[in-house]
Each structure stands twice: as C-alpha cells, then as structure tokens.
Design a protein around this motif. Structure first.
Motif, PDB file in Angstrom:
ATOM      1  N   GLU A 178      60.472  41.369  33.626  1.00  0.00           N
ATOM      2  CA  GLU A 178      58.948  42.278  34.575  1.00  0.00           C
ATOM      3  C   GLU A 178      58.854  41.821  35.386  1.00  0.00           C
ATOM      4  N   PHE A 179      58.410  42.176  36.847  1.00  0.00           N
ATOM      5  CA  PHE A 179      57.725  41.840  37.629  1.00  0.00           C
ATOM      6  C   PHE A 179      56.029  41.440  38.137  1.00  0.00           C
ATOM      7  N   LEU A 180      55.211  42.708  37.019  1.00  0.00           N
ATOM      8  CA  LEU A 180      54.396  42.932  37.364  1.00  0.00           C
ATOM      9  C   LEU A 180      53.826  41.525  38.203  1.00  0.00           C
ATOM     10  N   ALA A 181      52.461  41.199  38.793  1.00  0.00           N
ATOM     11  CA  ALA A 181      51.658  40.223  38.566  1.00  0.00           C
ATOM     12  C   ALA A 181      50.186  40.807  38.136  1.00  0.00           C
ATOM     13  N   GLU A 182      49.804  39.929  37.831  1.00  0.00           N
ATOM     14  CA  GLU A 182      48.206  40.135  37.347  1.00  0.00           C
ATOM     15  C   GLU A 182      46.852  40.577  37.968  1.00  0.00           C
ATOM     16  N   GLY A 183      46.021  41.234  37.545  1.00  0.00           N
ATOM     17  CA  GLY A 183      45.377  41.129  38.787  1.00  0.00           C
ATOM     18  C   GLY A 183      45.957  42.921  39.432  1.00  0.00           C
ATOM     19  N   SER A 236      68.100  36.289  37.257  1.00  0.00           N
ATOM     20  CA  SER A 236      66.757  36.974  38.486  1.00  0.00           C
ATOM     21  C   SER A 236      65.585  37.072  37.989  1.00  0.00           C
ATOM     22  N   LYS A 237      65.199  37.181  37.053  1.00  0.00           N
ATOM     23  CA  LYS A 237      64.071  36.812  36.788  1.00  0.00           C
ATOM     24  C   LYS A 237      63.088  35.427  37.048  1.00  0.00           C
ATOM     25  N   LEU A 238      64.315  34.066  36.825  1.00  0.00           N
ATOM     26  CA  LEU A 238      63.646  33.053  36.946  1.00  0.00           C
ATOM     27  C   LEU A 238      63.788  32.319  38.471  1.00  0.00           C
ATOM     28  N   ALA A 240      63.141  34.854  40.578  1.00  0.00           N
ATOM     29  CA  ALA A 240      62.367  35.278  42.131  1.00  0.00           C
ATOM     30  C   ALA A 240      60.966  34.705  41.437  1.00  0.00           C
ATOM     31  N   ASN A 241      60.635  33.815  40.595  1.00  0.00           N
ATOM     32  CA  ASN A 241      59.581  33.582  39.535  1.00  0.00           C
ATOM     33  C   ASN A 241      59.818  31.789  41.201  1.00  0.00           C
ATOM     34  N   ALA A 242      60.939  30.910  40.993  1.00  0.00           N
ATOM     35  CA  ALA A 242      61.460  29.689  41.307  1.00  0.00           C
ATOM     36  C   ALA A 242      61.024  29.998  42.926  1.00  0.00           C
ATOM     37  N   LEU A 283      52.786  33.116  51.616  1.00  0.00           N
ATOM     38  CA  LEU A 283      52.003  31.887  52.679  1.00  0.00           C
ATOM     39  C   LEU A 283      50.544  31.696  52.610  1.00  0.00           C
ATOM     40  N   LYS A 284      50.263  31.637  51.349  1.00  0.00           N
ATOM     41  CA  LYS A 284      49.117  31.535  51.529  1.00  0.00           C
ATOM     42  C   LYS A 284      48.721  30.228  50.653  1.00  0.00           C
ATOM     43  N   ALA A 285      48.293  28.897  51.594  1.00  0.00           N
ATOM     44  CA  ALA A 285      48.169  27.427  51.064  1.00  0.00           C
ATOM     45  C   ALA A 285      46.743  27.969  50.450  1.00  0.00           C
ATOM     46  N   SER A 286      47.064  27.035  49.399  1.00  0.00           N
ATOM     47  CA  SER A 286      46.081  27.008  48.122  1.00  0.00           C
ATOM     48  C   SER A 286      45.396  25.918  47.259  1.00  0.00           C
ATOM     49  N   VAL A 287      44.518  26.171  46.645  1.00  0.00           N
ATOM     50  CA  VAL A 287      44.159  24.755  45.588  1.00  0.00           C
ATOM     51  C   VAL A 287      45.294  24.493  44.937  1.00  0.00           C
ATOM     52  N   PHE A 289      48.588  26.664  42.426  1.00  0.00           N
ATOM     53  CA  PHE A 289      49.528  28.008  41.854  1.00  0.00           C
ATOM     54  C   PHE A 289      49.060  27.423  40.312  1.00  0.00           C
ATOM     55  N   GLY A 290      48.102  28.493  39.497  1.00  0.00           N
ATOM     56  CA  GLY A 290      48.371  28.709  38.436  1.00  0.00           C
ATOM     57  C   GLY A 290      49.159  30.003  38.157  1.00  0.00           C
ATOM     58  N   GLY A 291      48.314  30.219  36.654  1.00  0.00           N
ATOM     59  CA  GLY A 291      49.139  31.827  36.282  1.00  0.00           C
ATOM     60  C   GLY A 291      50.136  30.800  35.449  1.00  0.00           C
ATOM     61  N   SER A 292      50.502  32.205  34.219  1.00  0.00           N
ATOM     62  CA  SER A 292      51.177  31.619  32.862  1.00  0.00           C
ATOM     63  C   SER A 292      52.540  31.733  33.762  1.00  0.00           C
ATOM     64  N   CYS A 293      53.050  32.132  34.199  1.00  0.00           N
ATOM     65  CA  CYS A 293      54.223  32.239  34.495  1.00  0.00           C
ATOM     66  C   CYS A 293      55.597  30.897  35.236  1.00  0.00           C
ATOM     67  N   PHE A 294      54.462  30.713  36.694  1.00  0.00           N
ATOM     68  CA  PHE A 294      55.053  30.319  37.683  1.00  0.00           C
ATOM     69  C   PHE A 294      55.424  29.052  37.309  1.00  0.00           C
ATOM     70  N   ALA A 354      39.272  32.143  36.661  1.00  0.00           N
ATOM     71  CA  ALA A 354      40.817  32.385  36.961  1.00  0.00           C
ATOM     72  C   ALA A 354      41.475  32.067  37.126  1.00  0.00           C
ATOM     73  N   PHE A 355      43.000  32.556  37.655  1.00  0.00           N
ATOM     74  CA  PHE A 355      43.942  31.967  38.043  1.00  0.00           C
ATOM     75  C   PHE A 355      44.117  32.068  39.689  1.00  0.00           C
ATOM     76  N   LYS A 356      43.798  33.173  40.006  1.00  0.00           N
ATOM     77  CA  LYS A 356      43.333  33.842  40.582  1.00  0.00           C
ATOM     78  C   LYS A 356      41.945  35.137  40.974  1.00  0.00           C
ATOM     79  N   LYS A 357      42.154  36.027  41.545  1.00  0.00           N
ATOM     80  CA  LYS A 357      41.277  36.973  41.458  1.00  0.00           C
ATOM     81  C   LYS A 357      41.830  38.605  40.783  1.00  0.00           C
ATOM     82  N   GLY A 459      38.441  26.092  47.964  1.00  0.00           N
ATOM     83  CA  GLY A 459      39.970  25.533  48.309  1.00  0.00           C
ATOM     84  C   GLY A 459      40.989  27.031  47.722  1.00  0.00           C
ATOM     85  N   ARG A 460      40.324  27.905  48.910  1.00  0.00           N
ATOM     86  CA  ARG A 460      41.189  29.391  49.088  1.00  0.00           C
ATOM     87  C   ARG A 460      41.165  29.329  50.496  1.00  0.00           C
ATOM     88  N   LEU A 461      40.593  29.208  51.514  1.00  0.00           N
ATOM     89  CA  LEU A 461      40.990  29.246  52.558  1.00  0.00           C
ATOM     90  C   LEU A 461      39.792  30.964  53.302  1.00  0.00           C
TER      91      LEU A 461
HETATM   92  O1  LIG Z   1      50.422  32.306  49.100  1.00  0.00           O
HETATM   93  C1  LIG Z   1      49.861  32.453  47.688  1.00  0.00           C
HETATM   94  C2  LIG Z   1      50.055  33.222  46.662  1.00  0.00           C
HETATM   95  C3  LIG Z   1      49.928  33.208  45.801  1.00  0.00           C
HETATM   96  N1  LIG Z   1      49.272  31.860  45.297  1.00  0.00           N
HETATM   97  C4  LIG Z   1      48.915  32.052  43.785  1.00  0.00           C
HETATM   98  O2  LIG Z   1      49.887  31.583  42.898  1.00  0.00           O
HETATM   99  C5  LIG Z   1      49.606  32.276  41.923  1.00  0.00           C
HETATM  100  C6  LIG Z   1      50.326  33.759  41.333  1.00  0.00           C
HETATM  101  O3  LIG Z   1      49.930  34.708  41.867  1.00  0.00           O
HETATM  102  P1  LIG Z   1      50.453  35.669  41.880  1.00  0.00           P
HETATM  103  O4  LIG Z   1      52.137  35.449  41.761  1.00  0.00           O
HETATM  104  O5  LIG Z   1      50.268  36.426  41.973  1.00  0.00           O
HETATM  105  O6  LIG Z   1      50.269  36.134  39.780  1.00  0.00           O
HETATM  106  P2  LIG Z   1      51.173  35.728  38.640  1.00  0.00           P
HETATM  107  O7  LIG Z   1      50.800  37.434  37.755  1.00  0.00           O
HETATM  108  O8  LIG Z   1      51.576  34.653  38.174  1.00  0.00           O
HETATM  109  O9  LIG Z   1      52.745  36.840  38.832  1.00  0.00           O
HETATM  110  C7  LIG Z   1      53.413  36.097  39.706  1.00  0.00           C
HETATM  111  O10 LIG Z   1      54.460  35.445  37.959  1.00  0.00           O
HETATM  112  C8  LIG Z   1      54.538  36.836  36.945  1.00  0.00           C
HETATM  113  C9  LIG Z   1      55.407  36.883  35.804  1.00  0.00           C
HETATM  114  O11 LIG Z   1      56.490  36.290  35.628  1.00  0.00           O
HETATM  115  C10 LIG Z   1      55.591  38.141  37.906  1.00  0.00           C
HETATM  116  O12 LIG Z   1      55.745  38.220  37.388  1.00  0.00           O
HETATM  117  C11 LIG Z   1      55.376  38.458  39.514  1.00  0.00           C
HETATM  118  O13 LIG Z   1      55.832  38.838  40.148  1.00  0.00           O
HETATM  119  C12 LIG Z   1      54.680  36.945  39.956  1.00  0.00           C
HETATM  120  O14 LIG Z   1      53.922  37.265  40.926  1.00  0.00           O
HETATM  121  C13 LIG Z   1      48.091  32.613  41.653  1.00  0.00           C
HETATM  122  O15 LIG Z   1      47.001  31.170  40.947  1.00  0.00           O
HETATM  123  C14 LIG Z   1      47.744  32.799  43.582  1.00  0.00           C
HETATM  124  O16 LIG Z   1      46.432  32.222  43.263  1.00  0.00           O
HETATM  125  C15 LIG Z   1      49.123  31.603  46.182  1.00  0.00           C
HETATM  126  O17 LIG Z   1      47.991  30.700  45.206  1.00  0.00           O
HETATM  127  N2  LIG Z   1      48.950  31.439  47.854  1.00  0.00           N
END
Ligand SMILES: O=c1ccn([C@@H]2O[C@H](COP(=O)(O)OP(=O)(O)O[C@H]3O[C@H](CO)[C@@H](O)[C@H](O)[C@H]3O)[C@@H](O)[C@H]2O)c(=O)[nH]1
Ligand SMILES: NC(=O)c1ccc[n+]([C@@H]2O[C@H](COP(=O)([O-])OP(=O)(O)OC[C@H]3O[C@@H](n4cnc5c(N)ncnc54)[C@H](O)[C@@H]3O)[C@@H](O)[C@H]2O)c1
Length: 498
Positions: A178-183, A236-238, A240-242, A283-287, A289-294, A354-357, A459-461
């Motif tokens: 699955e490639f969905l992103a949260e939000g 491919s899934k790993l 894409a996230n990498a 390509l958005k610089a930030s504090v 990345f977060g989230g359960s996947c990266f 939250a890890f993103k909006k 931290g988010r420009l």
């Molecule tokens: O230019 C950017 C884009 C994202 N982020 C941060 O990166 C993190 C992850 O963001 P995003 O990828 O949008 O959300 P996820 O829900 O973690 O989705 C990722 O992880 C999912 C779980 O594997 C995949 O399915 C999605 O394709 C992949 O985008 C967040 O903290 C964002 O704020 C940045 O700092 N700069």
C-alpha cells in the motif's frame, strides 16, 4: 467501471479456483486496513468486505460515530457503506472462513529485542495472521500481503499455509503493498499513482493476480495496475519509501549548508525541483520526517543489506536515518542557543504534535524528539495540537526511550486547548507540524502574551517570517540564516554531540 469482468450476479468467477470472488476479508483494522477496505467497499458494491481485528476497542470505534483514526473524507466513505457491504468485526475466524480473498494488513513494527533489534521488521503479527488462516480455512483462499514486509515474507506466509493445508484447500499468496500517505489516504486510495501486484507466474498464480486486479479495476485505470514477481513487489515498497525519505534527508542536509552560507533552502529546493528529471515533490525541508513508515522501512532495508552482506549499501541507507536525527538535534540546539544557552524553567510553546498535518497520528513524530530535548534541559513545555488527544501526547513523552524520569513529565508538560493559551507567558514558540490553522493565527495577540524577547522557531518553513519580525518576534527557521554567529555555533555544537 473500467474493464471489469464481473459474472453479472456479483463477484468474479475464477475457473482455475472453481470459486466466485464475492467476499473479502481484511485482517487488521488500522490506518491501512480501515481506509483501504472502506474505499474497496464503496467502489465495489458487488463485493462484501469484512474488516477484522483482535482489538475489540478498535472495532467498536469503527462501528461508532467516532472512527479510530482521523482522515479527511474517511467518515463519509465509511458511513456510505457500513452495514451494507462493509462490516467491522472481532470475529476473525468467521471473516476468514467466509472470504475467498484475504488481505493481511497487520502492523510490522521494528523489532525491539533479539536478532535485528532496532532494525529488522517484527513479523510476529504477520505470522500469527497466516497461522490463523491456515487453522480455520475450509476452502481455498487468495491471501494478499498488504503490510510492508521484507523481501521473501510472502514466501514465509506461503510456507506456513502449505505446511498446514487441509485436503481440498489451496492457497496463492500475492504481494500488494500500500502506498497511501496519512492525511491524504482517501485521495491516494481513489487516485493511486499505481497499484502493485506481485504473484507467482503459474496458472493459478496468474488467475489470483487477475482477481485482485479486477477489484482495483473498478476504479483504477488498467494501465496503472502493475504486475510483477512477488519479490520485486515487496522490494519496490521498501525502495519507494527509502527514496522518499532520502529526498527529505537530502534537502535537510542542504538546509544545514544554507544556514551556514546564507543560501535559502526554499529557493534551492525550487531551483532543483524544476529540473524535470528531479521533480518538485518531497523537497520541503523540515525538522525531520516522522510517521510510522519511513524510519521503520529504511531500517528494514539497512538490515536486509547487512543480511545480504552488502555493508556499503547498508551504510548508504543508514545515512538517511542519521541525517534525520541530526536535523532534529540541530533544530533543538538552535532553540537552546538562541534562548541564551539555557531553557531550564523557561516556558516553551510547541505548536503541533502530529507527525504531519491532517492526521492525529504521532508515531515517530519529530515533535516527540524536540519535546524530549526541551524536557531534558528542564524546560516547561506547553503543547497545542488540533487533533492529537492529551493522553496520546503524555503517553508518547513518557515512553522509556524518551525519558528515564516519566514522573517529571506531567510536572513539565501542559496540554493546551488552543495556540493562544499555549503561548501564555512563553519565551519561545516552536512550530513542529505544518497545520494550516497555524498560518492564520493572530500573531500580534500571541506576541502580546509572550515574554520578551519573544522567539519563534519555525520547524516547517510555514509562516510569513517578515510579518512576524515586523511584529517584533525574533524568528529562526530551517535552512535560512538570520544570524551568522548563531548558525556557526549551532553547527559546531550539533556536530560535537553527534
Ligand atoms: O517534503 C517533505 C515531505 C514530507 N516530509 C515529512 O515526511 C514525513 C512523512 O510524510 P508522508 O510521506 O507524506 O506521510 P506517510 O503517511 O508517512 O507516508 C509515507 O509512508 C507510507 C507508509 O509506507 C507510504 O505508503 C507513503 O507512500 C509514504 O509517503 C512527515 O513527517 C512529513 O512531514 C517532509 O519533511 N518534507
Ligand atoms: N500507516 C500508513 O500510512 C501505512 C501506509 C502504507 C503501508 N503501511 C503498512 O501497513 C501495515 C499496517 O499499518 P497500519 O498503520 O495500518 O498499522 P496499525 O497498527 O494501525 O494497524 C494494524 C492492526 O492490525 C491488528 N492486528 C495485529 N495482528 C493481528 C492479528 N493477528 N489478527 C487481527 N488483527 C491483528 C492490530 O490490532 C491493529 O489494529 C504495516 O506493515 C505498515 O508498514 C502503513
């Protein structure tokens, strides 16, 4: 519908399997299982979709007015199908028994003990789902691995199933990451860039791939459904996230150079991203990345490389994680140094947890780490997030890996109902999540509530920095140098503690 080969009476007849695909089950009612099955149910009225989970609480929430996850448009999709062809249940065995096709959407967290601790994926939930299927299935099943897994996990599922197979029952295991992103889950599910299906190149394998493809063809153009071998699909899934995480670490690495030189990271990102070979997204610089996947999936890749005796490749991907941690540390260091090298007993406002909006998910949120560093220095932290509940924030900040003094957290942390209360008598305001509402706050009102000099660390420009400086704020952000000496200090210190 696009090219759907339904048998007309609902479902699709699979000749090699001698069964009609009309009922599907999804094991795991989480961020992936819930939204993806809700969309399948909405787009495939000829299918009955049952989502099952071990957690009765989660299932109760899916059956209530307050869904367990916040996701724009999710409510309307669930409410349109629930009780018609979409069901949420704790009766896992019934769900498995009745379905012809079963998605496995369970969590695959990073291992916390044993071999591969801190890097390898913990596959215990996948294995227990596979064993449950083997135990209760009374007829043939197509099993679809949707969780993100290391390469060859489908093979392990297949081995478990075939070692416990009952007479007359057969299985095919497909990979369908699955490639969905949260939000943006619902938009992503409705308009995926591509759907990936990996399967075996046998007659039954091909028919299983066709069956899964048929489900997606209800709304996804056929040319966007890519089929390949199972291992390629898993990798491919790993990959894409990498790649996505690597882009963020690359721009964040650039942000450090920008702060040291006077270049502007937004301008650099724009210039780089307008090259059509590179593209503007991620390509958005930030504090950080977060989230359960990266982090989990890049670590998983690092571990895979180490197991394959590819240490140079492992080190390459490890750097993506290391830069992310460096970025969070560097940002917090800048807060401390700007506040005259001490934040002990100072009040710091954190906007966004939250890890993103557009999500209430806090897994691996950069805010947790920023707060950790602030609390370690003895600051009082006043937090506001529009969606994350108080208990979640407290539980994140008292995790063993965040603090060894959990009893101090309630003394030092206050959760506030809005940004204005969070800014009360504060020395500094720190933006950790890019919520839209932070752009339209009355910053003059906030300035008036704060101690002077009043600092903002973006931290988010996200904000209009000139406007804030005109109000009187001292403004610091990522990848833009506002004070040469300070930039030099932060750089030296962050390197020395890395
Ligand atoms: O230019 C950017 C884009 C994202 N982020 C941060 O990166 C993190 C992850 O963001 P995003 O990828 O949008 O959300 P996820 O829900 O973690 O989705 C990722 O992880 C999912 C779980 O594997 C995949 O399915 C999605 O394709 C992949 O985008 C967040 O903290 C964002 O704020 C940045 O700092 N700069
Ligand atoms: N969260 C995302 O945005 C996202 C996107 C793409 C892929 N993924 C991947 O999808 C998978 C699921 O992620 P998630 O965020 O939905 O996880 P989650 O933790 O939100 O949900 C997983 C659910 O599975 C349930 N579960 C675990 N073992 C079970 C079992 N044996 N029987 C029944 N239920 C069981 C848990 O109770 C939980 O509710 C992971 O591999 C993740 O890497 C996640």
């Amino acid at each position: 519908m696009n090219g759907v080969c339904s048998n007309g009476s609902g479902g699709m007849y699979l000749s090699q399997w001698k069964m009609t695909l009309s009922k599907i089950c999804c094991i795991g009612a989480g961020y992936v299982g819930g939204p993806s099955c809700a969309v399948i149910a909405q787009k495939c009225p000829d299918l009955t979709v049952t989502v099952v989970d071990l957690s009765a609480h989660r299932i109760d929430q899916w059956n209530s007015d307050t869904l367990p996850i916040f996701e724009p448009r999710l409510d309307e999709v669930v409410k349109a199908c629930r009780g018609k062809n979409l069901f949420f249940s704790t009766d896992i065995d019934k769900g498995i028994r009745e379905a012809e096709l079963i998605f496995i959407c369970v969590n695959t967290p990073t291992k916390t003990f044993g071999w591969g601790k801190g890097r390898a994926a913990d596959l215990k939930y996948i294995e227990s789902a596979a064993r449950r299927i083997a135990e209760v299935a009374q007829n043939s099943k197509i099993v679809v691995e949707k969780s993100t897994v290391p390469v060859k996990a489908a093979e392990s599922i297949s081995n478990i199933l075939s070692a416990n197979v009952k007479p007359g029952v057969k299985y095919q295991v497909l990979s369908n990451p699955e490639f969905l992103a949260e939000g943006t889950a619902i938009t992503d599910l409705l308009n995926p860039d591509r759907v990936l299906i990996g399967g075996e190149p046998t007659g039954e394998g091909s028919e299983a791939v066709k069956a899964l493809s048929w489900i997606y063809e209800h709304w996804v153009p056929k040319e966007n459904i890519i089929t390949m071998n199972t291992w390629s699909s898993e990798l491919s899934k790993l990959a894409a996230n990498a790649f996505l995480a690597q882009r963020i670490s690359s721009i964040n690495a650039m942000s450090a150079i920008c702060e040291a030189t006077g270049a502007d990271v937004d301008e650099v990102a724009h210039a780089v991203g307008t090259d059509s070979r590179i593209g503007p997204k991620f390509l958005k610089a930030s504090v950080g990345f977060g989230g359960s996947c990266f982090k989990k999936d890049v670590l998983n890749m690092v571990y895979l490389c180490e197991c394959l005796n590819l240490p140079e490749v492992a080190a390459y991907w490890q750097q993506v994680i290391d830069i992310n941690e460096y970025q969070r540390r560097r940002f917090t260091m800048r807060i401390v140094q700007s506040l005259f090298n001490t934040i002990t007993n100072k009040r710091i406002t954190v906007l966004g947890f939250a890890f993103k909006k557009n999500t209430a998910d806090t897994r691996e949120s950069a805010a947790i780490h920023v707060c950790k560093y602030l609390l370690d220095e003895g600051a009082h932290v006043q937090i506001y997030d529009p969606k994350v509940p108080r208990d979640q924030i407290m539980s994140d900040l008292t995790m063993a890996e965040i603090t060894d003094q959990p009893e101090r957290v309630p003394e030092l942390v206050t959760i506030c109902p809005n940004a204005y209360e969070a800014a009360e008598k504060s020395h500094a305001l720190v933006i950790c999540t890019e919520w839209d509402e932070f752009q339209t706050l009355d910053y003059q009102r906030i300035y008036d509530k704060m101690l002077k000099p009043a600092f903002i660390f973006d931290g988010r420009l996200l904000l209009d920095h000139q406007q804030l400086m005109d109000i009187g704020f001292k403004v610091e952000t990522i990848g833009k140098r506002l004070n040469r000496d300070q930039a030099k200090l932060v750089r030296t210190h962050a390197n020395s503690t890395s």
